[in-house]
Write a protein that holds these residues in place. Structure first.
Motif, PDB file in Angstrom:
ATOM      1  N   TYR A 299       0.769  -1.147  -0.005  1.00 30.37           N
ATOM      2  CA  TYR A 299       0.002  -0.019   0.020  1.00 30.37           C
ATOM      3  C   TYR A 299       0.714   1.185   0.018  1.00 30.37           C
ATOM      4  CZ  TYR A 299      -3.185   3.407   1.676  1.00 30.37           C
ATOM      5  OH  TYR A 299      -4.076   4.285   1.968  1.00 30.37           O
ATOM      6  N   VAL A 300       0.868   2.001  -1.033  1.00 31.69           N
ATOM      7  CA  VAL A 300       1.323   3.518  -1.124  1.00 31.69           C
ATOM      8  C   VAL A 300       0.283   4.505  -1.255  1.00 31.69           C
ATOM      9  CG1 VAL A 300       3.401   2.448  -1.948  1.00 31.69           C
ATOM     10  CG2 VAL A 300       1.859   3.347  -3.509  1.00 31.69           C
ATOM     11  N   GLN A 301       0.887   5.736  -0.862  1.00 28.74           N
ATOM     12  CA  GLN A 301       0.062   6.886  -0.833  1.00 28.74           C
ATOM     13  C   GLN A 301       0.262   7.999  -1.597  1.00 28.74           C
ATOM     14  OE1 GLN A 301      -0.479   6.736   3.740  1.00 28.74           O
ATOM     15  NE2 GLN A 301      -2.372   7.507   3.058  1.00 28.74           N
ATOM     16  N   GLU A 302       1.644   7.788  -2.325  1.00 29.00           N
ATOM     17  CA  GLU A 302       2.145   8.716  -3.281  1.00 29.00           C
ATOM     18  C   GLU A 302       2.336   8.497  -4.592  1.00 29.00           C
ATOM     19  OE1 GLU A 302       4.895  10.845  -0.989  1.00 29.00           O
ATOM     20  OE2 GLU A 302       3.505  12.150   0.009  1.00 29.00           O
ATOM     21  N   ALA A 303       2.201   8.627  -5.621  1.00 29.46           N
ATOM     22  CA  ALA A 303       2.571   8.138  -6.938  1.00 29.46           C
ATOM     23  C   ALA A 303       4.304   8.108  -7.089  1.00 29.46           C
ATOM     24  CB  ALA A 303       2.006   8.799  -8.256  1.00 29.46           C
ATOM     25  N   GLU A 304       4.789   9.045  -6.503  1.00 34.17           N
ATOM     26  CA  GLU A 304       6.192   9.316  -6.677  1.00 34.17           C
ATOM     27  C   GLU A 304       7.048   8.061  -5.742  1.00 34.17           C
ATOM     28  OE1 GLU A 304       4.287  12.679  -7.729  1.00 34.17           O
ATOM     29  OE2 GLU A 304       4.056  11.768  -5.773  1.00 34.17           O
ATOM     30  N   ALA A 305       6.438   7.653  -4.705  1.00 34.80           N
ATOM     31  CA  ALA A 305       6.792   6.169  -4.108  1.00 34.80           C
ATOM     32  C   ALA A 305       7.102   5.255  -5.102  1.00 34.80           C
ATOM     33  CB  ALA A 305       5.980   6.092  -2.845  1.00 34.80           C
ATOM     34  N   LEU A 306       6.461   5.175  -5.927  1.00 38.26           N
ATOM     35  CA  LEU A 306       6.434   3.804  -6.806  1.00 38.26           C
ATOM     36  C   LEU A 306       7.865   3.974  -7.732  1.00 38.26           C
ATOM     37  CD1 LEU A 306       3.035   3.855  -8.219  1.00 38.26           C
ATOM     38  CD2 LEU A 306       4.134   2.198  -6.508  1.00 38.26           C
ATOM     39  N   ALA A 307       8.494   5.205  -7.715  1.00 41.28           N
ATOM     40  CA  ALA A 307       9.882   5.328  -8.327  1.00 41.28           C
ATOM     41  C   ALA A 307      11.035   4.488  -7.414  1.00 41.28           C
ATOM     42  CB  ALA A 307      10.326   6.718  -8.430  1.00 41.28           C
ATOM     43  N   ALA A 308      10.777   4.554  -6.161  1.00 38.04           N
ATOM     44  CA  ALA A 308      11.855   3.904  -5.155  1.00 38.04           C
ATOM     45  C   ALA A 308      11.259   2.360  -4.982  1.00 38.04           C
ATOM     46  CB  ALA A 308      12.081   4.798  -3.973  1.00 38.04           C
ATOM     47  N   TYR A 309      10.055   2.147  -4.871  1.00 39.99           N
ATOM     48  CA  TYR A 309       9.559   0.807  -4.518  1.00 39.99           C
ATOM     49  C   TYR A 309      10.301  -0.364  -5.041  1.00 39.99           C
ATOM     50  CZ  TYR A 309       6.497  -2.915  -3.185  1.00 39.99           C
ATOM     51  OH  TYR A 309       6.144  -4.095  -2.675  1.00 39.99           O
TER      52      TYR A 309
ATOM     53  N   PHE B 233      10.812  -3.107  -6.457  1.00 36.39           N
ATOM     54  CA  PHE B 233       9.525  -4.528  -7.339  1.00 36.39           C
ATOM     55  C   PHE B 233      10.811  -5.736  -7.314  1.00 36.39           C
ATOM     56  CE2 PHE B 233       7.323  -0.472  -8.641  1.00 36.39           C
ATOM     57  CZ  PHE B 233       6.085  -0.992  -8.564  1.00 36.39           C
ATOM     58  N   SER B 234      11.876  -5.742  -7.048  1.00 43.62           N
ATOM     59  CA  SER B 234      12.412  -7.002  -6.812  1.00 43.62           C
ATOM     60  C   SER B 234      12.241  -7.998  -5.699  1.00 43.62           C
ATOM     61  CB  SER B 234      13.961  -6.925  -7.073  1.00 43.62           C
ATOM     62  OG  SER B 234      14.409  -6.331  -8.336  1.00 43.62           O
ATOM     63  N   THR B 235      12.012  -7.234  -4.452  1.00 42.19           N
ATOM     64  CA  THR B 235      11.651  -7.937  -3.416  1.00 42.19           C
ATOM     65  C   THR B 235      10.201  -7.850  -2.820  1.00 42.19           C
ATOM     66  OG1 THR B 235      12.548  -6.249  -1.803  1.00 42.19           O
ATOM     67  CG2 THR B 235      13.937  -7.793  -2.555  1.00 42.19           C
ATOM     68  N   LEU B 236       9.386  -6.957  -3.408  1.00 39.54           N
ATOM     69  CA  LEU B 236       8.132  -6.764  -3.030  1.00 39.54           C
ATOM     70  C   LEU B 236       7.921  -6.486  -1.599  1.00 39.54           C
ATOM     71  CD1 LEU B 236       6.710  -8.834  -5.874  1.00 39.54           C
ATOM     72  CD2 LEU B 236       6.508  -6.706  -5.885  1.00 39.54           C
ATOM     73  N   PRO B 237       8.487  -5.609  -0.916  1.00 43.25           N
ATOM     74  CA  PRO B 237       8.173  -5.427   0.517  1.00 43.25           C
ATOM     75  C   PRO B 237       6.864  -5.276   0.608  1.00 43.25           C
ATOM     76  CG  PRO B 237       9.446  -3.574  -0.386  1.00 43.25           C
ATOM     77  CD  PRO B 237       9.522  -4.573  -1.321  1.00 43.25           C
ATOM     78  N   GLU B 238       6.062  -5.855   1.695  1.00 43.41           N
ATOM     79  CA  GLU B 238       4.861  -5.863   2.196  1.00 43.41           C
ATOM     80  C   GLU B 238       4.424  -4.662   2.777  1.00 43.41           C
ATOM     81  OE1 GLU B 238       1.769  -9.355   3.588  1.00 43.41           O
ATOM     82  OE2 GLU B 238       3.750  -9.914   3.072  1.00 43.41           O
ATOM     83  N   SER B 239       3.477  -4.076   2.830  1.00 42.97           N
ATOM     84  CA  SER B 239       2.884  -3.072   3.561  1.00 42.97           C
ATOM     85  C   SER B 239       1.379  -3.230   3.597  1.00 42.97           C
ATOM     86  CB  SER B 239       3.356  -1.811   3.355  1.00 42.97           C
ATOM     87  OG  SER B 239       2.737  -1.440   1.828  1.00 42.97           O
ATOM     88  N   HIS B 240       0.614  -2.585   4.652  1.00 41.77           N
ATOM     89  CA  HIS B 240      -0.746  -2.860   4.849  1.00 41.77           C
ATOM     90  C   HIS B 240      -1.446  -1.416   5.031  1.00 41.77           C
ATOM     91  CE1 HIS B 240      -0.426  -7.192   4.769  1.00 41.77           C
ATOM     92  NE2 HIS B 240       0.634  -7.117   5.488  1.00 41.77           N
ATOM     93  N   TYR B 241      -2.661  -1.487   4.485  1.00 40.74           N
ATOM     94  CA  TYR B 241      -3.557  -0.204   4.672  1.00 40.74           C
ATOM     95  C   TYR B 241      -4.252  -0.329   6.371  1.00 40.74           C
ATOM     96  CZ  TYR B 241      -7.756   2.407   4.355  1.00 40.74           C
ATOM     97  OH  TYR B 241      -9.053   3.427   4.653  1.00 40.74           O
ATOM     98  N   HIS B 242      -4.204   0.546   6.927  1.00 40.81           N
ATOM     99  CA  HIS B 242      -4.559   0.453   8.264  1.00 40.81           C
ATOM    100  C   HIS B 242      -5.639   1.541   8.675  1.00 40.81           C
ATOM    101  CE1 HIS B 242      -1.416  -2.102   9.564  1.00 40.81           C
ATOM    102  NE2 HIS B 242      -0.478  -1.213   8.972  1.00 40.81           N
ATOM    103  N   GLY B 243      -6.590   1.900   7.588  1.00 47.85           N
ATOM    104  CA  GLY B 243      -7.482   2.900   7.849  1.00 47.85           C
ATOM    105  C   GLY B 243      -8.810   2.305   7.859  1.00 47.85           C
ATOM    106  N   LYS B 244     -10.115   3.028   7.723  1.00 52.88           N
ATOM    107  CA  LYS B 244     -11.301   2.425   7.738  1.00 52.88           C
ATOM    108  C   LYS B 244     -11.754   1.883   6.294  1.00 52.88           C
ATOM    109  CE  LYS B 244     -15.998   4.172   8.121  1.00 52.88           C
ATOM    110  NZ  LYS B 244     -17.059   5.417   8.514  1.00 52.88           N
ATOM    111  N   VAL B 245     -12.353   0.732   6.476  1.00 59.00           N
ATOM    112  CA  VAL B 245     -13.025  -0.117   5.345  1.00 59.00           C
ATOM    113  C   VAL B 245     -14.534   0.046   5.093  1.00 59.00           C
ATOM    114  CG1 VAL B 245     -10.728  -1.532   5.095  1.00 59.00           C
ATOM    115  CG2 VAL B 245     -12.820  -2.184   6.381  1.00 59.00           C
ATOM    116  N   ILE B 246     -14.766   0.035   3.949  1.00 59.23           N
ATOM    117  CA  ILE B 246     -16.410  -0.326   3.795  1.00 59.23           C
ATOM    118  C   ILE B 246     -16.513  -1.614   3.226  1.00 59.23           C
ATOM    119  CG2 ILE B 246     -16.930   2.009   3.715  1.00 59.23           C
ATOM    120  CD1 ILE B 246     -16.814   2.222   0.598  1.00 59.23           C
TER     121      ILE B 246
END
Length: 146
Positions: free
Chosen positions: A121-131, A133-146
């Motif tokens: 889960y990322v919140q800024e497009a620019e973060a994808l430039a540094a993500y 993609f070889s190791t695919l670190p996991e991250s999760h959304y912790h907000g409200k869901v519907i």
């Protein structure tokens, strides 16, 4: 190196601007070998909206998801609603056991199916430039869901 499928709406100027920022971030990422953006992949000679266009576009996009190592999904559309085509692409990728990286820039509630199905889960497009993609670190959304 990684082959990425970019799922996201591009129906108005704001969405086009956002998807262009994601395309630029993916192009700048040294771990991304290639990315497929349906926005840039219209089939020449077909008229948008015709049955032939719909069938060939669907087949091309599904084939590109099948070939991808990971799917990046842009889930900001209108309020809490994800674009239906983007939702399909994310669901298809999840079912195909492809990792899904979700970009969620707006401050909206995320649908539980997206929140539970994502790998990162990322919140800024620019973060994808540094993500990584070889190791695919996991991250999760912790907000409200519907």
């Amino acid at each position: 190196m990684t082959n990425v499928y970019l799922a996201g709406p591009f129906f108005d100027d704001e969405q086009i601007s956002r998807i262009e920022r994601v395309e630029q971030a993916l192009a700048a990422n040294p771990r991304v070998t290639n990315f497929f953006s349906p926005r840039k992949s219209e089939i020449p000679g077909l008229t948008m909206g015709t049955p032939e266009w719909a069938t060939q576009t669907f087949q091309m996009d599904v084939s590109q998801i099948d070939q991808a190592d990971v799917v990046v999904g842009m889930v900001d559309f209108v309020d809490d609603q994800v674009d239906s085509g983007t939702a399909f692409e994310i669901g298809y990728a999840f079912h195909s056991k492809k990792p899904v990286v979700i970009l969620h820039e707006k401050d909206t509630t995320l649908n539980l199916m997206i929140a539970e199905g994502l790998h990162a889960y990322v919140q800024e497009a620019e973060a994808l430039a540094a993500y990584d993609f070889s190791t695919l670190p996991e991250s999760h959304y912790h907000g409200k869901v519907i």
